[in-house]
Design a protein around this motif. Structure first.
Motif, mmCIF file in Angstrom:
data_model
loop_
_atom_site.group_PDB
_atom_site.id
_atom_site.type_symbol
_atom_site.label_atom_id
_atom_site.label_comp_id
_atom_site.label_asym_id
_atom_site.label_seq_id
_atom_site.Cartn_x
_atom_site.Cartn_y
_atom_site.Cartn_z
ATOM 1 N N PHE A 232 0.848 -1.196 0.000
ATOM 2 C CA PHE A 232 0.000 0.000 0.000
ATOM 3 C C PHE A 232 0.886 1.250 0.000
ATOM 4 C CE2 PHE A 232 -2.260 -3.478 2.046
ATOM 5 C CZ PHE A 232 -3.432 -3.525 1.288
ATOM 6 N N PRO A 233 1.592 1.489 -1.119
ATOM 7 C CA PRO A 233 2.575 2.572 -1.157
ATOM 8 C C PRO A 233 1.992 3.977 -0.967
ATOM 9 C CG PRO A 233 2.229 1.654 -3.347
ATOM 10 C CD PRO A 233 1.498 0.770 -2.385
ATOM 11 N N ASP A 234 0.710 4.139 -1.183
ATOM 12 C CA ASP A 234 0.098 5.458 -1.020
ATOM 13 C C ASP A 234 -0.412 5.711 0.390
ATOM 14 O OD1 ASP A 234 0.577 6.027 -3.706
ATOM 15 O OD2 ASP A 234 -1.350 5.184 -4.334
ATOM 16 N N ASP A 235 -0.337 4.710 1.245
ATOM 17 C CA ASP A 235 -0.809 4.843 2.628
ATOM 18 C C ASP A 235 0.342 5.364 3.490
ATOM 19 O OD1 ASP A 235 -1.594 4.472 5.319
ATOM 20 O OD2 ASP A 235 -2.853 2.754 4.780
ATOM 21 N N ARG A 236 0.268 6.617 3.854
ATOM 22 C CA ARG A 236 1.350 7.283 4.590
ATOM 23 C C ARG A 236 1.498 6.804 6.027
ATOM 24 N NH1 ARG A 236 4.933 10.646 1.811
ATOM 25 N NH2 ARG A 236 3.850 11.413 -0.012
ATOM 26 N N SER A 237 0.529 6.077 6.555
ATOM 27 C CA SER A 237 0.658 5.612 7.937
ATOM 28 C C SER A 237 1.746 4.543 8.072
ATOM 29 C CB SER A 237 -0.682 5.089 8.465
ATOM 30 O OG SER A 237 -1.185 4.059 7.641
ATOM 31 N N PHE A 238 1.957 3.746 7.033
ATOM 32 C CA PHE A 238 2.962 2.684 7.130
ATOM 33 C C PHE A 238 4.373 3.210 7.377
ATOM 34 C CE2 PHE A 238 -0.416 0.129 5.173
ATOM 35 C CZ PHE A 238 -0.414 -0.934 6.069
ATOM 36 N N PRO A 239 4.888 4.152 6.582
ATOM 37 C CA PRO A 239 6.253 4.611 6.866
ATOM 38 C C PRO A 239 6.391 5.311 8.213
ATOM 39 C CG PRO A 239 5.313 5.798 4.973
ATOM 40 C CD PRO A 239 4.358 4.716 5.344
ATOM 41 N N VAL A 240 5.342 5.964 8.665
ATOM 42 C CA VAL A 240 5.416 6.638 9.970
ATOM 43 C C VAL A 240 5.494 5.600 11.091
ATOM 44 C CG1 VAL A 240 4.214 8.171 11.572
ATOM 45 C CG2 VAL A 240 4.302 8.737 9.134
ATOM 46 N N PHE A 241 4.648 4.576 11.036
ATOM 47 C CA PHE A 241 4.712 3.528 12.063
ATOM 48 C C PHE A 241 5.993 2.705 11.924
ATOM 49 C CE2 PHE A 241 0.421 4.737 12.812
ATOM 50 C CZ PHE A 241 0.125 4.313 14.097
ATOM 51 N N LEU A 242 6.439 2.492 10.685
ATOM 52 C CA LEU A 242 7.705 1.775 10.467
ATOM 53 C C LEU A 242 8.863 2.555 11.072
ATOM 54 C CD1 LEU A 242 9.309 -0.560 9.263
ATOM 55 C CD2 LEU A 242 9.250 0.632 7.047
ATOM 56 N N SER A 243 8.817 3.866 10.995
ATOM 57 C CA SER A 243 9.899 4.669 11.578
ATOM 58 C C SER A 243 9.995 4.436 13.087
ATOM 59 C CB SER A 243 9.718 6.155 11.265
ATOM 60 O OG SER A 243 8.646 6.711 12.000
ATOM 61 N N MET A 244 8.864 4.237 13.740
ATOM 62 C CA MET A 244 8.898 3.948 15.185
ATOM 63 C C MET A 244 9.541 2.590 15.458
ATOM 64 S SD MET A 244 5.340 5.511 16.704
ATOM 65 C CE MET A 244 4.191 5.075 15.403
ATOM 66 N N ALA A 245 9.216 1.596 14.635
ATOM 67 C CA ALA A 245 9.838 0.275 14.794
ATOM 68 C C ALA A 245 11.337 0.361 14.540
ATOM 69 C CB ALA A 245 9.182 -0.740 13.857
ATOM 70 N N TYR A 246 11.717 1.121 13.518
ATOM 71 C CA TYR A 246 13.144 1.303 13.244
ATOM 72 C C TYR A 246 13.836 1.985 14.419
ATOM 73 C CZ TYR A 246 12.865 0.004 8.261
ATOM 74 O OH TYR A 246 12.715 -0.650 7.074
ATOM 75 N N TYR A 247 13.202 2.962 15.009
ATOM 76 C CA TYR A 247 13.767 3.619 16.190
ATOM 77 C C TYR A 247 14.018 2.583 17.286
ATOM 78 C CZ TYR A 247 14.065 6.124 20.554
ATOM 79 O OH TYR A 247 14.480 6.556 21.784
ATOM 80 N N ASN A 248 13.018 1.732 17.542
ATOM 81 C CA ASN A 248 13.165 0.716 18.583
ATOM 82 C C ASN A 248 14.265 -0.288 18.273
ATOM 83 O OD1 ASN A 248 9.700 0.993 18.803
ATOM 84 N ND2 ASN A 248 11.011 1.444 20.539
#
Length: 161
Positions: free
Chosen positions: A103-119
């Motif tokens: 779902f490349p147009d769904d902006r929620s995925f990269p934002v939530f992924l950024s939190m996982a990457y932070y962790n």
């Protein structure tokens, strides 16, 4: 949409989570191969703060072939976010990255992924995703004026001149 699914959704939205969960479980008993029922049950558990209990329902919904029309994006985001809150950071990142691909147009995925990457200690990747999404979606005039710079810096915050 199935009448029982509509009832579950209404109960969840009204905050009647115990009732929604009970009805979702009844529907799963009657229709164990119904991926939408599994997803709704997961969502109700998640909303109730019962993340650990939500996971098997999310997983089962996808295993049964939850479709994009039946909110596969919501299930992937919910499962990825839930994995992250449970400290399952690798599983979270994998699930959210899969959602981002599907779902490349769904902006929620990269934002939530950024939190996982932070962790996971992947701070560079986390900041890149956040800055790119901020720059590409903001309508704030004070930030929009710096869109080009933000996108440039997002790729390498460590570079100096």
């Amino acid at each position: 949409m199935n009448t029982a699914i509509e009832q579950i959704t209404t109960l969840r939205k009204e905050g009647k989570l115990d009732e929604a969960i009970a009805l979702a479980k009844e529907l799963i008993q009657a229709e164990p191969e119904n991926p939408v029922a599994q997803y709704q049950c997961a969502w109700c558990h998640d909303t109730a703060g019962l993340e650990k209990e939500a996971v098997p329902y999310y997983e089962k919904a996808m295993e049964l072939g939850l479709s994009p029309e039946d909110d596969l994006a919501g299930a992937l985001l919910g499962l990825g976010s839930t994995y992250r809150t449970l400290g399952r950071y690798e599983a979270a990142a994998e699930t959210l990255a899969k959602g981002m691909q599907q779902f490349p147009d769904d902006r929620s995925f990269p934002v939530f992924l950024s939190m996982a990457y932070y962790n996971l200690g992947r701070h560079h990747e986390a900041m890149t995703l956040l800055l790119q999404n901020l720059a590409e979606t903001t309508s704030d005039p004070s930030l929009f004026a710096y869109k080009k710079a933000l996108l440039f810096y997002a790729n390498d915050l460590d570079q100096t001149w």
